[in-house]
Design a protein around this motif. Structure first.
Motif, short mmCIF file in Angstrom:
data_model
loop_
_atom_site.label_atom_id
_atom_site.label_comp_id
_atom_site.label_asym_id
_atom_site.label_seq_id
_atom_site.Cartn_x
_atom_site.Cartn_y
_atom_site.Cartn_z
N ASN A 1 15.84 -4.41 1.41
CA ASN A 1 15.85 -5.25 2.62
C ASN A 1 14.79 -4.79 3.61
OD1 ASN A 1 17.92 -6.91 1.74
ND2 ASN A 1 19.52 -5.65 2.65
N ASP A 2 14.69 -3.48 3.83
CA ASP A 2 13.69 -2.95 4.75
C ASP A 2 12.27 -3.27 4.25
OD1 ASP A 2 15.77 -1.92 6.23
OD2 ASP A 2 15.47 0.16 5.57
N ASN B 1 7.30 -9.15 5.07
CA ASN B 1 7.28 -10.43 5.78
C ASN B 1 6.69 -10.30 7.18
OD1 ASN B 1 8.35 -11.76 3.58
ND2 ASN B 1 10.45 -11.63 4.32
N ALA B 2 7.02 -9.23 7.87
CA ALA B 2 6.50 -9.02 9.22
C ALA B 2 4.98 -8.83 9.22
CB ALA B 2 7.17 -7.81 9.88
N ASN B 3 4.47 -8.19 8.17
CA ASN B 3 3.03 -7.93 8.09
C ASN B 3 2.27 -8.97 7.27
OD1 ASN B 3 2.57 -5.19 9.46
ND2 ASN B 3 4.41 -4.88 8.24
N GLN B 4 2.99 -9.89 6.66
CA GLN B 4 2.42 -10.99 5.86
C GLN B 4 1.35 -10.50 4.88
OE1 GLN B 4 1.21 -13.73 8.98
NE2 GLN B 4 3.22 -14.68 8.95
N ILE B 5 1.62 -9.39 4.23
CA ILE B 5 0.65 -8.81 3.31
C ILE B 5 0.35 -9.75 2.15
CG2 ILE B 5 0.25 -6.90 1.69
CD1 ILE B 5 1.74 -5.14 3.80
N LYS C 1 0.27 0.56 2.47
CA LYS C 1 1.32 1.53 2.75
C LYS C 1 2.54 0.82 3.32
CE LYS C 1 2.17 6.02 4.40
NZ LYS C 1 2.70 6.90 3.49
N TYR C 2 3.67 1.08 2.70
CA TYR C 2 4.97 0.53 3.08
C TYR C 2 5.89 1.68 3.46
CZ TYR C 2 4.02 -4.15 1.16
OH TYR C 2 3.53 -5.40 0.93
N PRO C 3 7.09 1.37 3.91
CA PRO C 3 8.07 2.45 4.13
C PRO C 3 8.28 3.22 2.82
CG PRO C 3 8.85 0.40 5.10
CD PRO C 3 7.61 0.07 4.31
N LYS C 4 8.56 4.51 2.95
CA LYS C 4 8.76 5.36 1.77
C LYS C 4 10.03 4.94 1.02
CE LYS C 4 6.52 9.43 3.68
NZ LYS C 4 6.68 10.83 4.09
N PRO C 5 9.91 4.86 -0.32
CA PRO C 5 11.08 4.48 -1.11
C PRO C 5 12.05 5.66 -1.29
CG PRO C 5 9.23 4.91 -2.55
CD PRO C 5 8.71 5.04 -1.13
N PRO C 6 13.27 5.37 -1.70
CA PRO C 6 14.25 6.45 -1.91
C PRO C 6 13.90 7.32 -3.12
CG PRO C 6 15.18 4.32 -2.53
CD PRO C 6 13.84 4.06 -1.90
#
Length: 133
Positions: A53-54, A60-64, A113-118
């Protein structure tokens, strides 16, 4: 003297040609199996669901996926799989079909670069709509 020898041997071994072509290391079929196994193993965990989800919200926010205007390229719906490393960077994009549209999406995502995955590698299975959608 021994350290120099080991370093030289390492460089030599790395420079030797392999019998496995680079494209086969990231074949779509193998990566799709890995992505499916990941989804099956973790889909019921809160951490996996929250990260997806994150990640989707960030994308979506960055429309990459829209920056290269890849959706405007004609053609059918395409499947791509993004491979994200532990730092959050998209290290590879594996496509089912090699064409102008999928190459555009590869260029749009690779190195972002995206948020770090688990955990890593983390596979993102994506269906990129086309004319037949």
């Amino acid at each position: 003297m021994r350290k120099i020898y080991l370093l030289s041997l390492s460089v030599f071994l790395l420079s030797c040609s392999s019998n496995i072509p680079i494209k086969d290391i990231y074949s779509f079929e193998v990566v799709e199996q890995q992505a499916t196994a990941q989804r099956e193993k973790y889909r019921d965990t809160e951490e996996y669901a929250q990260f997806n989800n994150d990640w989707l919200s960030f994308n979506n926010a960055n429309q990459i996926d829209e920056k290269g205007h890849c959706y405007l390229i004609g053609g059918p719906t395409e499947v791509i799989i993004l491979i994200q490393n532990r730092l959050g960077t998209i290290q590879n994009v594996v496509v089912e079909n090699d064409n102008k549209k999928t190459r555009c999406f590869k260029e749009a995502f690779i190195g972002k670069k995206y948020p770090k995955p688990p955990f890593s590698p983390f596979y993102h299975y994506m269906i990129m709509t086309g004319e037949d959608a």
